[in-house]
Design an enzyme around this catalytic site. Structure first.
Site: not given
Length: 383
Positions: A201, A250, A274
Site C-alpha cells: 500500500k 487493494d 495475512d
C-alpha cells in the site's frame, strides 16, 4: 534415516487434528520408503497445555529447544482478543526470527468454490513475519503511554493526533523487507515460477509499504539480475525467466479474483499477507486445506493456518487437512518428496470420493459428512 521433528500440539482443536494427522504423515513416509525412513516426534509445550503443566504459556525450555532445531510443527495456539497475554505465535516468530511466513494455495478438484475458475489459483504467498503492525508496538487509548507518545508526535513532529487515540507503530526495515523478497525470488528461480509480485500500500504509506516495494526491486536488481526482469523489460522483449512486478494491495484482491493466472509468487508485508493468504484460501475451499510454514534461516516451523476453533473443540468436527498438508510441506523440505506426493494424491482421492469434514461438505454437493478422526483415516487408507 530418522528425522527428528519437534511438535506443539496446540489449543482448541489442536489435539484432535494432531491425533488425526500425525498417523497420516508417518504412514506416508513408511509407504514411500518401505520402512527405511521414519519420523521421530518430540513434544514441546506451549499454550494452554503448557500453562496447566508448568504455569507458563511459553516455557523457556521450549524456546531454547526450538532455537537449536531445524524442523518443527505446531497446532493452533490461543490468543485472546483485546486482552490477556500477547500472541504466542507472534512471540515465537520474533524470538526465533521466523521472518518468512510461506503459504501455498492451490485448488483441489471437487470442492465447490465461490469463484468461477478456482482451478486457476496456484499461488504461494511469502509474507514478512516480524515487522509491520504485528511487531506489537501499540498503546491503548487513554493510557499514560499513549498520551506521552501522542504528545511527542504533536509537540515535536507536528503530527495531528487526537489526544485520546489508541496508537500503534508500524516499523519496517530494509533488512526485514529485503530478506523476505530475496526468499520469494529464490523460490521462483529455483522452482520455475514465472513471476514475483510485490503487494503493498505504498501509494498511502510511502515510507513503510512504499519502501518495501523499493527495497524489493533493489534486491531483484542487485542479486538476481541474471534471471529476473521488470515488467517494463518484459514488455520491451526481455527473455529472463522471472518477472518482478508490484500491485497496490487493494487492487491485488481484485486481480487475484479476476486474473488468477497472472499471479504465481506473491511477496508482501505482514498485515497484507495475512489478508491475501486467507482470501486466496477461501477461493479454493477455505482454511481447512491451507498449509503454511514460518521460516528463519535455520528453522522451518510448519503449522496449519486456521485458529483454535474453540466452538467445535472436542466435537470431532475439525478438518485436519491443513495440518496434514503442512506436514506434506515439511516432508518436501526435509528431502522426503515421495511421501509428500502420496499425501497430495490421497487428498485428491478422498475429496473426489465426497466423504469429508463438515466445512468441506458444505461446499460439495452430495457429500457425506465424516468426523476429524475418520477423515484422517480415509486419507491414510488412500495413500
Amino acid at each position: 534415516m530418522n528425522r527428528t521433528i519437534y511438535f506443539i500440539e496446540g489449543d482448541g482443536i489442536g489435539a484432535e487434528v494432531w491425533a488425526a494427522g500425525r498417523p497420516v504423515l508417518d504412514a506416508a513416509v513408511a509407504k514411500a520408503y518401505k520402512g527405511e525412513r521414519s519420523l521421530e516426534w518430540v513434544e514441546l509445550l506451549a499454550g494452554e497445555k503448557a500453562f496447566k503443566e508448568t504455569g507458563e504459556y511459553l516455557p523457556q525450555v521450549t524456546l531454547e529447544t526450538l532455537a537449536k532445531a531445524e524442523l518443527a510443527m505446531k497446532g493452533p495456539l490461543t490468543t485472546p482478543v483485546g486482552k490477556g497475554f500477547r500472541s504466542l505465535n507472534v512471540t515465537m516468530r520474533q524470538t526465533l526470527d521466523l521472518y518468512a511466513c510461506i503459504r501455498p494455495i492451490r485448488y483441489y478438484e471437487g470442492v465447490e468454490s465461490p469463484v468461477k475458475r478456482p482451478q486457476d489459483v496456484d499461488m504461494i504467498v511469502f509474507r514478512e513475519n516480524t515487522e509491520d503492525v504485528y511487531a506489537g508496538i501499540e498503546y491503548a487509548a487513554g493510557t499514560d503511554e499513549a498520551r506521552r507518545l501522542i504528545a511527542f508526535l504533536r509537540d515535536e513532529l507536528g503530527a495531528n493526533v487526537d489526544a485520546e487515540a489508541g496508537v500503534g507503530i508500524k516499523p519496517m526495515t530494509a533488512k526485514g523487507s529485503k530478506r523476505l523478497v530475496r526468499k520469494a525470488l529464490q523460490h521462483a528461480v529455483d522452482n520455475g515460477k514465472p513471476s514475483v509480485t510485490l503487494s503493498h500500500k505504498g501509494n498511502i504509506m510511502k515510507f513503510t509499504e512504499g519502501a518495501f516495494r523499493a527495497w524489493g526491486y533493489e534486491v531483484a536488481a542487485e542479486e538476481f539480475a541474471d534471471s529476473v526482469m521488470t515488467e517494463d523489460a518484459a514488455t520491451a522483449g526481455g527473455s529472463k525467466p522471472v518477472i518482478i512486478k508490484d500491485r497496490i494491495s487493494d487492487a491485488m484482491f481484485q486481480n487475484v479474483l479476476m486474473y488468477p493466472r497472472d499471479y504465481s509468487v506473491i511477496a508482501t508485508t505482514n498485515l497484507n499477507g495475512d489478508y491475501i493468504s486467507d482470501a486466496l484460501a477461501a477461493q479454493v475451499g477455505g482454511l481447512g486445506l491451507a498449509p503454511g510454514v514460518n521460516m528463519s534461516d535455520d528453522l522451518a516451523f510448519f503449522e496449519p493456518t486456521h485458529g483454535t476453533a474453540p466452538t467445535i473443540a472436542g466435537q470431532d468436527k475439525a478438518n485436519p487437512g491443513s495440518l496434514i498438508l503442512s506436514g506434506a510441506m515439511l516432508l518436501e523440505h526435509a528431502g522426503l518428496p515421495e511421501a509428500a506426493a502420496l499425501i497430495h494424491k490421497a487428498v485428491d482421492k478422498v475429496i473426489a470420493g465426497k466423504r469429508v469434514t463438515v466445512d468441506l461438505a458444505s461446499q460439495i454437493q452430495g457429500a457425506e459428512v465424516v468426523g476429524c478422526k475418520a477423515f484422517g483415516e480415509l486419507l491414510g487408507e488412500n495413500l
